[in-house]
Scaffold this active site. Structure first.
Site, PDB file in Angstrom:
ATOM      1  N   SER A 123       0.789  -1.237   0.122  1.00  0.00           N
ATOM      2  CA  SER A 123       0.018  -0.073  -0.076  1.00  0.00           C
ATOM      3  C   SER A 123       0.966   1.183   0.158  1.00  0.00           C
ATOM      4  O   SER A 123       2.102   1.202   0.556  1.00  0.00           O
ATOM      5  CB  SER A 123      -0.842   0.056   1.258  1.00  0.00           C
ATOM      6  N   TYR A 147      -1.358  -0.995  10.818  1.00  0.00           N
ATOM      7  CA  TYR A 147      -1.667  -1.584   9.506  1.00  0.00           C
ATOM      8  C   TYR A 147      -0.569  -1.180   8.543  1.00  0.00           C
ATOM      9  O   TYR A 147      -0.084  -2.123   7.823  1.00  0.00           O
ATOM     10  CB  TYR A 147      -3.066  -0.937   9.033  1.00  0.00           C
ATOM     11  N   LYS A 151       2.283  -3.963   6.550  1.00  0.00           N
ATOM     12  CA  LYS A 151       2.568  -3.895   4.921  1.00  0.00           C
ATOM     13  C   LYS A 151       4.069  -3.687   5.005  1.00  0.00           C
ATOM     14  O   LYS A 151       4.883  -4.331   4.004  1.00  0.00           O
ATOM     15  CB  LYS A 151       2.116  -2.766   4.169  1.00  0.00           C
ATOM     16  N   TYR A 175      -0.481  -0.188  -3.845  1.00  0.00           N
ATOM     17  CA  TYR A 175      -1.829   0.478  -4.393  1.00  0.00           C
ATOM     18  C   TYR A 175      -1.821   2.005  -3.838  1.00  0.00           C
ATOM     19  O   TYR A 175      -1.521   2.123  -2.500  1.00  0.00           O
ATOM     20  CB  TYR A 175      -2.842  -0.314  -4.066  1.00  0.00           C
ATOM     21  N   ARG A 229      -5.666  12.997  -3.334  1.00  0.00           N
ATOM     22  CA  ARG A 229      -5.219  11.488  -3.581  1.00  0.00           C
ATOM     23  C   ARG A 229      -5.201  11.010  -4.970  1.00  0.00           C
ATOM     24  O   ARG A 229      -5.955  11.447  -5.761  1.00  0.00           O
ATOM     25  CB  ARG A 229      -6.446  10.513  -2.778  1.00  0.00           C
TER      26      ARG A 229
HETATM   27  P1  NAD Z   1     -11.145  -7.177   1.267  1.00  0.00           P
HETATM   28  O1  NAD Z   1     -10.997  -7.265   2.947  1.00  0.00           O
HETATM   29  O2  NAD Z   1     -12.146  -6.791   0.363  1.00  0.00           O
HETATM   30  O3  NAD Z   1     -10.442  -8.586   0.794  1.00  0.00           O
HETATM   31  C1  NAD Z   1      -9.731  -9.053   1.721  1.00  0.00           C
HETATM   32  C2  NAD Z   1      -9.917 -10.467   1.561  1.00  0.00           C
HETATM   33  O4  NAD Z   1      -9.003 -11.287   2.567  1.00  0.00           O
HETATM   34  C3  NAD Z   1     -11.180 -10.696   2.233  1.00  0.00           C
HETATM   35  O5  NAD Z   1     -12.057 -11.364   1.243  1.00  0.00           O
HETATM   36  C4  NAD Z   1     -11.016 -11.473   3.544  1.00  0.00           C
HETATM   37  O6  NAD Z   1     -12.189 -12.159   3.836  1.00  0.00           O
HETATM   38  C5  NAD Z   1      -9.803 -12.196   3.483  1.00  0.00           C
HETATM   39  N1  NAD Z   1      -9.043 -12.551   4.348  1.00  0.00           N
HETATM   40  C6  NAD Z   1      -8.536 -11.959   5.473  1.00  0.00           C
HETATM   41  N2  NAD Z   1      -7.756 -12.436   6.177  1.00  0.00           N
HETATM   42  C7  NAD Z   1      -7.683 -13.700   5.634  1.00  0.00           C
HETATM   43  C8  NAD Z   1      -6.959 -14.795   6.280  1.00  0.00           C
HETATM   44  N3  NAD Z   1      -6.150 -14.912   7.213  1.00  0.00           N
HETATM   45  N4  NAD Z   1      -7.054 -16.112   5.556  1.00  0.00           N
HETATM   46  C9  NAD Z   1      -7.885 -16.010   4.376  1.00  0.00           C
HETATM   47  N5  NAD Z   1      -8.626 -14.960   4.124  1.00  0.00           N
HETATM   48  C10 NAD Z   1      -8.499 -13.947   4.662  1.00  0.00           C
HETATM   49  O7  NAD Z   1      -9.974  -6.071   1.125  1.00  0.00           O
HETATM   50  P2  NAD Z   1      -9.159  -5.691  -0.344  1.00  0.00           P
HETATM   51  O8  NAD Z   1      -9.727  -3.844  -0.376  1.00  0.00           O
HETATM   52  O9  NAD Z   1      -9.606  -6.300  -1.453  1.00  0.00           O
HETATM   53  O10 NAD Z   1      -7.777  -5.402   0.048  1.00  0.00           O
HETATM   54  C11 NAD Z   1      -6.999  -6.429  -0.549  1.00  0.00           C
HETATM   55  C12 NAD Z   1      -5.575  -6.307  -0.156  1.00  0.00           C
HETATM   56  O11 NAD Z   1      -5.040  -5.127  -0.696  1.00  0.00           O
HETATM   57  C13 NAD Z   1      -5.355  -6.346   1.499  1.00  0.00           C
HETATM   58  O12 NAD Z   1      -4.282  -6.851   1.842  1.00  0.00           O
HETATM   59  C14 NAD Z   1      -5.468  -4.770   1.666  1.00  0.00           C
HETATM   60  O13 NAD Z   1      -4.465  -4.315   2.953  1.00  0.00           O
HETATM   61  C15 NAD Z   1      -4.366  -4.474   0.535  1.00  0.00           C
HETATM   62  N6  NAD Z   1      -4.652  -3.107   0.016  1.00  0.00           N
HETATM   63  C16 NAD Z   1      -6.060  -2.440   0.085  1.00  0.00           C
HETATM   64  C17 NAD Z   1      -6.253  -1.244  -0.465  1.00  0.00           C
HETATM   65  C18 NAD Z   1      -7.796  -0.762  -0.413  1.00  0.00           C
HETATM   66  O14 NAD Z   1      -8.089   0.569  -0.440  1.00  0.00           O
HETATM   67  N7  NAD Z   1      -8.693  -1.330  -0.651  1.00  0.00           N
HETATM   68  C19 NAD Z   1      -5.180  -0.133  -0.457  1.00  0.00           C
HETATM   69  C20 NAD Z   1      -3.832  -0.653  -0.269  1.00  0.00           C
HETATM   70  C21 NAD Z   1      -3.714  -2.006  -0.058  1.00  0.00           C
HETATM   71  C1  UD1 Z   2      -6.835   5.365   3.548  1.00  0.00           C
HETATM   72  C2  UD1 Z   2      -5.757   4.780   4.400  1.00  0.00           C
HETATM   73  C3  UD1 Z   2      -4.879   3.896   3.573  1.00  0.00           C
HETATM   74  C4  UD1 Z   2      -5.598   3.008   2.627  1.00  0.00           C
HETATM   75  C5  UD1 Z   2      -6.614   3.844   1.725  1.00  0.00           C
HETATM   76  C6  UD1 Z   2      -7.160   3.432   0.656  1.00  0.00           C
HETATM   77  C7  UD1 Z   2      -5.504   6.142   6.364  1.00  0.00           C
HETATM   78  C8  UD1 Z   2      -4.859   6.970   7.061  1.00  0.00           C
HETATM   79  N1  UD1 Z   2      -5.068   5.632   5.245  1.00  0.00           N
HETATM   80  O1  UD1 Z   2      -6.386   6.438   2.844  1.00  0.00           O
HETATM   81  O2  UD1 Z   2      -4.000   3.280   4.228  1.00  0.00           O
HETATM   82  O3  UD1 Z   2      -4.671   2.583   1.605  1.00  0.00           O
HETATM   83  O4  UD1 Z   2      -7.595   4.510   2.787  1.00  0.00           O
HETATM   84  O5  UD1 Z   2      -8.677   2.670   0.619  1.00  0.00           O
HETATM   85  O6  UD1 Z   2      -6.786   5.854   6.850  1.00  0.00           O
HETATM   86  N2  UD1 Z   2     -12.490  11.917   3.198  1.00  0.00           N
HETATM   87  C9  UD1 Z   2     -13.374  13.051   3.617  1.00  0.00           C
HETATM   88  N3  UD1 Z   2     -14.570  12.518   4.260  1.00  0.00           N
HETATM   89  C10 UD1 Z   2     -14.869  11.222   4.385  1.00  0.00           C
HETATM   90  C11 UD1 Z   2     -13.697  10.168   3.977  1.00  0.00           C
HETATM   91  C12 UD1 Z   2     -12.615  10.697   3.531  1.00  0.00           C
HETATM   92  O7  UD1 Z   2     -13.313  14.069   3.359  1.00  0.00           O
HETATM   93  O8  UD1 Z   2     -15.861  10.779   4.943  1.00  0.00           O
HETATM   94  C13 UD1 Z   2     -11.326  12.285   2.688  1.00  0.00           C
HETATM   95  C14 UD1 Z   2      -9.940  12.094   3.600  1.00  0.00           C
HETATM   96  O9  UD1 Z   2      -9.773  13.224   4.179  1.00  0.00           O
HETATM   97  C15 UD1 Z   2      -8.766  11.997   2.408  1.00  0.00           C
HETATM   98  C16 UD1 Z   2      -9.755  11.558   1.226  1.00  0.00           C
HETATM   99  O10 UD1 Z   2     -11.163  11.928   1.452  1.00  0.00           O
HETATM  100  O11 UD1 Z   2      -8.314  13.354   2.098  1.00  0.00           O
HETATM  101  C17 UD1 Z   2      -9.416   9.992   0.900  1.00  0.00           C
HETATM  102  O12 UD1 Z   2      -9.804   9.335   2.280  1.00  0.00           O
HETATM  103  P1  UD1 Z   2      -9.865   7.834   2.218  1.00  0.00           P
HETATM  104  O13 UD1 Z   2     -10.715   7.293   1.083  1.00  0.00           O
HETATM  105  O14 UD1 Z   2     -10.277   7.454   3.529  1.00  0.00           O
HETATM  106  O15 UD1 Z   2      -8.495   7.451   1.882  1.00  0.00           O
HETATM  107  P2  UD1 Z   2      -6.881   7.848   2.515  1.00  0.00           P
HETATM  108  O16 UD1 Z   2      -7.153   8.498   3.783  1.00  0.00           O
HETATM  109  O17 UD1 Z   2      -6.132   8.429   1.378  1.00  0.00           O
END
Ligand code: NAD
Ligand code: UD1
Length: 336
Positions: A123, A147, A151, A175, A229
């Protein structure tokens, strides 16, 4: 075609990646314990692609189960993990146990089974509050939450494993802010409870389940005062994983790679894009800054282009239109 184990494949990014892997001809096995997802998503993947991935309901910390899941597998995409930043502050041990435990167990089982390619979900949170933008892969790393530490530590574990095993290939994909949904509106993001992240929150306002968006601060040093962002469409992200798997299967060693669009959007810009997508004005108010938020970051994306041949194609209007299609058609997510 090669066979890929997708851990966390029932989740948000994992399910979209399964679609792109199947479309590219990969054979797919999903392992997920469904702690943050529902098995019904697999039927929806079949509706989109005409193919249903094999599914193992299990925990990636279960060594024997992972070993069985790795039979005949050529590479692994490791999405399984917990991802809520705020929850990680309250329950750090849960996050370290799940996110580190699953990665270590997986690597041990891969070694035992002779599987040598892994693509890992990292991330942009590992950059902390970057001194300048765009953010490059060789920028200093810093962590502001348990968290983020998980990572950061998983990245170091994967790098160490590649030093020790010269046949291993690990891609650490950082990401930026994944949003959007499959253009069919059949799969999308389905967060539990009140969303913390911007797009799911706006989507729930648009569908009438939340009264209004609170914008967290309009006095940042950005073009309109709201946070900026690098939002990236989840389907672009999923396609990046297919290219990363292709790369991992044909190279050795560890590489960290940013996956973002290379440009930023402000909260107000995203909000107005969503209003265009749903065709009406939505309510919002300006609130105080959210603790821990950084003013602005977006990715430097040259490395993804050079190594993987990947560039994001969809813009913020596509992201909002696809989120709206999914939210409108599935107001309660995967609940029937
Ligand atoms: P998500 O929660 O939708 O998907 C994660 C999946 O992993 C879920 O289906 C959950 O049931 C499964 N899981 C969790 N722990 C497990 C375990 N121990 N064994 C088996 N299954 C397990 O999340 P996502 O948004 O799809 O994110 C996927 C990955 O990307 C995560 O590692 C997350 O930290 C990373 N990531 C997500 C974002 C984001 O904004 N969504 C941003 C940066 C990184
Ligand atoms: C958050 C996580 C980051 C994760 C990312 C992707 C934190 C500190 N970071 O990032 O680890 O990878 O999500 O899902 O939590 N905002 C509003 N109102 C809201 C929600 C958000 O104004 O109700 C604003 C926030 O202040 C920010 C932007 O929208 O400026 C994006 O927020 P968000 O979607 O939560 O993502 P991040 O904070 O960038």
């Amino acid at each position: 075609m090669p066979k890929v184990l997708v851990t966390g494949g029932a989740g948000y990014i994992g399910s979209h990646t399964c679609v792109e892997l199947l479309n590219a001809g990969y054979e797919v096995v999903v392992m997920d314990n469904l702690c943050n997802s529902k098995a019904g998503v697999l039927d929806r993947i079949e509706t989109i692609t005409g193919k249903k991935p094999a599914f193992i309901e299990g925990d990636v910390r279960d060594y024997d189960a992972v070993k069985r899941a790795l039979c005949g597998v050529d590479g692994v995409i490791h999405f399984a993990g917990l991802k809520a930043v705020g929850e990680s502050v309250k329950k750090p041990l849960l996050y370290y146990d799940n996110n580190l435990g699953s990665t270590i167990t997986l690597l041990q089982a891969m070694e035992e089974m002779g599987v040598n390619a892994i693509v890992f979900s990292s991330s942009a949170t590992v950059y902390g509050d970057p001194a300048t933008v765009p953010v490059k892969e060789d920028f200093p790393l810093s962590c502001a939450s348990p968290y983020a530490y998980t990572k950061y530590m998983c990245e170091r574990i994967l790098e160490g494993a590649c030093v020790a095993n010269e046949n291993l290939s690990a891609l650490l994909l950082r990401y930026f802010n994944p949003i959007g949904a499959h253009e069919s509106g059949i799969i999308g993001e389905d967060p539990n409870g009140i969303p913390n992240n911007l797009l799911p929150y706006i989507a729930k306002v648009a569908v009438g389940q939340l009264p209004k968006l609170t914008i967290f601060g309009d006095d940042y040093p950005t073009r309109d005062g709201t946070g900026v962002r690098d939002y990236i469409h989840v389907v672009d992200l999923a396609k990046g994983h297919v290219l990363a798997m292709d790369y991992a299967l044909t190279h050795k060693g560890a590489e960290a790679i940013n996956l973002g669009t290379g440009s930023g959007s402000s909260v107000l810009e995203v909000f107005h894009a969503f209003e265009r997508a749903c065709g009406r004005e939505l309510p919002y108010m300006i609130g105080p800054r959210r603790e821990g938020d950084v003013p602005e970051y977006f990715a430097e994306t040259t490395k993804a282009k050079e190594l993987l041949g990947w560039v994001a194609e969809k813009d913020i209007d596509d992201m909002c239109a696809d989120t709206w299609r999914w939210q409108k058609g599935n107001p309660n997510g995967y609940e029937e």
